[in-house]
Enzyme design. Structure first.
Site, mmCIF file in Angstrom:
data_model
loop_
_atom_site.group_PDB
_atom_site.id
_atom_site.type_symbol
_atom_site.label_atom_id
_atom_site.label_comp_id
_atom_site.label_asym_id
_atom_site.label_seq_id
_atom_site.Cartn_x
_atom_site.Cartn_y
_atom_site.Cartn_z
ATOM 1 N N GLU A 15 -16.140 -12.716 -2.673
ATOM 2 C CA GLU A 15 -17.208 -12.465 -3.632
ATOM 3 C C GLU A 15 -18.456 -11.848 -2.995
ATOM 4 O OE1 GLU A 15 -17.630 -15.808 -6.564
ATOM 5 O OE2 GLU A 15 -16.140 -16.719 -5.254
ATOM 6 N N SER A 147 -15.368 -17.145 -9.344
ATOM 7 C CA SER A 147 -15.362 -15.845 -10.023
ATOM 8 C C SER A 147 -13.970 -15.390 -10.449
ATOM 9 C CB SER A 147 -16.001 -14.760 -9.135
ATOM 10 O OG SER A 147 -17.372 -14.999 -8.964
ATOM 11 N N TYR A 213 -17.498 -8.819 -14.162
ATOM 12 C CA TYR A 213 -18.474 -8.009 -13.445
ATOM 13 C C TYR A 213 -18.444 -6.526 -13.770
ATOM 14 C CZ TYR A 213 -18.964 -12.324 -10.859
ATOM 15 O OH TYR A 213 -19.174 -13.646 -10.526
ATOM 16 N N ARG A 252 -23.266 -23.940 -14.301
ATOM 17 C CA ARG A 252 -22.605 -23.469 -15.518
ATOM 18 C C ARG A 252 -21.231 -24.106 -15.633
ATOM 19 N NH1 ARG A 252 -20.955 -18.422 -14.419
ATOM 20 N NH2 ARG A 252 -18.767 -18.971 -14.804
ATOM 21 N N ASP A 254 -17.493 -24.135 -17.632
ATOM 22 C CA ASP A 254 -16.606 -23.235 -18.367
ATOM 23 C C ASP A 254 -15.541 -24.031 -19.119
ATOM 24 O OD1 ASP A 254 -18.002 -21.084 -17.317
ATOM 25 O OD2 ASP A 254 -16.632 -20.848 -15.620
ATOM 26 N N GLU A 271 -13.996 -25.906 -15.290
ATOM 27 C CA GLU A 271 -14.669 -26.100 -14.009
ATOM 28 C C GLU A 271 -16.179 -26.085 -14.211
ATOM 29 O OE1 GLU A 271 -13.572 -22.938 -11.401
ATOM 30 O OE2 GLU A 271 -14.351 -21.369 -12.704
ATOM 31 N N ASN A 273 -19.544 -24.565 -12.184
ATOM 32 C CA ASN A 273 -19.983 -23.644 -11.134
ATOM 33 C C ASN A 273 -21.396 -23.998 -10.687
ATOM 34 O OD1 ASN A 273 -17.742 -21.429 -11.366
ATOM 35 N ND2 ASN A 273 -18.401 -21.847 -13.456
ATOM 36 N N GLY A 277 -23.103 -16.917 -11.345
ATOM 37 C CA GLY A 277 -23.498 -15.539 -11.062
ATOM 38 C C GLY A 277 -24.914 -15.237 -11.530
#
Length: 310
Positions: A15, A147, A213, A252, A254, A271, A273, A277
């Site tokens: 990443e 990611s 992305y 964050r 998900d 998950e 994070n 990002g």
């Protein structure tokens, strides 16, 4: 209050490029907020990093903004270095970062709290060559990448040998999860508040690295057009997961929601994070903006909520 902020970015995980984009954007936001910013591309040179953080003549940063992604940047490693150096830093600490990055361990925490996860198990990667470990469709994930790096949905007709070969770069164990049909949801958490729920509608087959992305590939719907009970449960679970792992700052969570099931029964958490990002396309900053928090304000909020090692 103006501070001297070191933005750590780059690193050497898969990443890296995303981290460089995140770091540049965060540095710009911090400068717009009136802070002195030093950008630092982290390499495999611990001495150089230590010298940067604590130069011999003094004048090190007041706080580190951690814009690293992936292994070594969000799994507790860089956090441990910053703890030893006693430099305040953004996002979560060593333990929370390590547990969140280890997907099987995070699943154990979530289920212990009564949060639903997709049916799954950890297997040796080589076993994929022997056949399907569960009925298709199912998801194959590296146990410690972010990611959506290395994530594959195995459907009818897919070449399992190709999936096994692709996973070789990520270690000998993989997480296998039953594929949950339906909709992709995400919730940003800022310290003690779940901000909102965004629904993601990728134009690709699933919300993979490219969809995350590449501009225009995924539609972001905020607030998510879902039933109120599902919306509120997703926010509740996101905050519960954040608090249980001991997270700090911005994170964050998900989710997948199978909208073919009654009520909230189709919601599962995938998950959490701890280093979401921070690119122009990223979801957590988008939710903050929706909540009325500008980019420079968010950057300042994050350094205001930096961890201060004892």
């Amino acid at each position: 209050m103006t501070r001297r902020v070191a933005v750590l970015m780059g690193g050497w995980s898969p990443e890296r490029e995303v981290s460089l984009v995140s770091g540049k954007a965060c540095a710009e936001g911090l400068r717009e907020g009136g802070h002195e910013v030093i950008e630092y591309d982290v390499k495999r040179d611990l001495r150089a990093l230590v010298d940067f953080l604590r130069p011999a003549a003094g004048g090190g940063p007041d706080v580190v903004f951690n814009a690293l992604h992936g292994r070594y940047g969000e799994d507790g490693c860089i956090q441990g270095v910053l703890e030893i150096m006693r430099v305040p830093y953004t996002h979560s600490g060593v333990l929370a970062s390590a547990i969140a990055m280890d997907k099987p361990m995070a699943r154990h925490v979530f289920t212990s709290l009564g949060l639903r996860v997709a049916e799954g198990k950890v297997i040796e990667r080589r076993l994929l060559a022997s056949g399907d470990p569960m009925p298709r469709p199912y998801v194959v994930k590296p146990i410690d990448q972010g990611s959506s790096v290395g994530v594959h949905i195995v459907r009818e007709g897919d070449n399992l040998a190709a999936v096994e070969a692709a996973e070789a770069a990520f270690g000998e164990r993989v997480l296998i999860e039953k594929f949950v049909p339906g909709r992709e949801l995400t919730v940003a958490v800022m310290h003690d508040k779940a901000v909102a729920v965004t629904e993601l509608r990728p134009k690709t087959r699933f919300y993979d690295y490219e969809a995350k992305y590449t501009d225009g590939i995924t539609e972001h719907l905020i607030p998510a057009p879902i039933p109120a009970e599902v919306y509120e449960l997703a926010r509740q679970w996101a905050l519960t997961a954040f608090q249980a792992l001991g997270c700090d700052g911005l994170a964050r969570a998900d989710f997948r929601w199978n909208d073919a099931e009654a009520g909230t029964s189709g919601l599962v958490i995938l998950e959490l994070n701890t280093q979401p990002g921070m690119t122009p396309l990223s979801l957590a900053p988008e939710q903050a903006k929706w909540a009325g928090i500008s980019w420079p304000e968010l950057m300042t909020w994050m350094i205001d909520h930096a961890r201060s090692p004892v």
